[in-house]
Design a protein around this motif. Sequence first.
Motif, short mmCIF file in Angstrom:
data_model
loop_
_atom_site.label_atom_id
_atom_site.label_comp_id
_atom_site.label_asym_id
_atom_site.label_seq_id
_atom_site.Cartn_x
_atom_site.Cartn_y
_atom_site.Cartn_z
N PHE A 82 0.89 -1.22 -0.04
CA PHE A 82 -0.03 -0.11 -0.09
C PHE A 82 0.87 1.16 0.14
O PHE A 82 0.65 2.40 -0.61
CB PHE A 82 -0.78 0.03 1.20
N LYS A 83 2.10 1.19 0.80
CA LYS A 83 2.88 2.40 0.62
C LYS A 83 3.43 2.66 -0.83
O LYS A 83 3.42 3.66 -1.27
CB LYS A 83 4.00 1.91 1.50
N PHE A 84 3.97 1.39 -1.26
CA PHE A 84 4.59 1.63 -2.75
C PHE A 84 3.44 2.17 -3.78
O PHE A 84 3.60 2.99 -4.46
CB PHE A 84 4.91 0.21 -2.98
N MET A 85 2.08 1.71 -3.34
CA MET A 85 0.99 2.23 -4.38
C MET A 85 0.78 3.71 -4.23
O MET A 85 0.35 4.40 -5.03
CB MET A 85 -0.32 1.48 -4.14
N SER A 86 0.79 4.20 -3.01
CA SER A 86 0.68 5.58 -2.74
C SER A 86 1.80 6.60 -3.05
O SER A 86 1.87 7.58 -3.09
CB SER A 86 0.08 6.04 -1.38
N ASN A 87 3.00 5.94 -3.00
CA ASN A 87 4.33 6.69 -3.08
C ASN A 87 5.26 5.36 -3.70
O ASN A 87 5.99 4.85 -2.84
CB ASN A 87 4.79 7.22 -1.88
#
Length: 292
Positions: free
Chosen positions: A189-194
């Motif tokens: 999820f972190k990678f998807m947002s940033n």
Amino acid sequence: FKIRNILFFSITTGIILTLNSIPLITQARHAPPGRSFTLINNNTKDYYFYLALMNEGANGATLTYDPYTSEPHQPSIIFSYFLWLGKISKLLGLSNAVTYHLTRFLLGFLFLLTSYLLIVYLKIPFPKLTYFFFLFSAPFMHTINDYGKLVSVPYMNWWNGVDPVRRAAFLPHHMLGGLLFVISIILIFKFMSNPHRKYLIMLILLSATMAFVHTPSLLIILLVLPASIILYLVILYLNHQLKFSIFNFSRLSGIPPAARQLPMNDKIIQLIKDELNVKEVKITSGDGELTV
């Protein structure tokens, strides 16, 4: 975190871990005179197998081997983390059994903590209720024929890991696999947002560790992630089309080329910038170029 969130997590998690430890403590306290309870957890054969591996590590081994066969064989890396746990046990001056249980309770707590953080991170409605059901939900009951007698048992009663009390602090490598699984989901999820490279590197390292410690945890991600990515891209595309349908570019043709500001709601302008993940948008039409 607010105080009430910390208090809620501490109470509910403390209850489930206490329930998990009660059978162990009860049997140890009520051992018959002249006998001692060996702190057996879950399956007897598995438990002594794990302790035997820890004993190998405590005695200096770094790779697993079978000391009870005369056949020549190569040592293996499989289950070697139990050997490392045995080395830690010797270093701390604790028995292998005590170290085994301390490890599963510690990993169980960390697994539940990261799960609660994931629920909060996703901003799921009613996070406390969600965590409560995550913690205490049990399989539905059904009736089976047990040697001519009808008995009610939970679905998948053959697998202890679905029981809410047992699964809170299950086998050490299962709990570590679950912990790494939840951390991986957070990183995704972190990678998807940033889409920063550090998240991808951490995911690769965690995937390799999961493959080594508890492969089923990695398989869940490998099975679910491709379909999730496709679904996410479809939703992103549809959402993109919907948002930009609000912004009718055909209406811009009447604006003079010298115009540099759009006479429209700031929220709509910001919506377009957020969707494109840019600070400004340049739109070219037959009458010129507009900078938003």
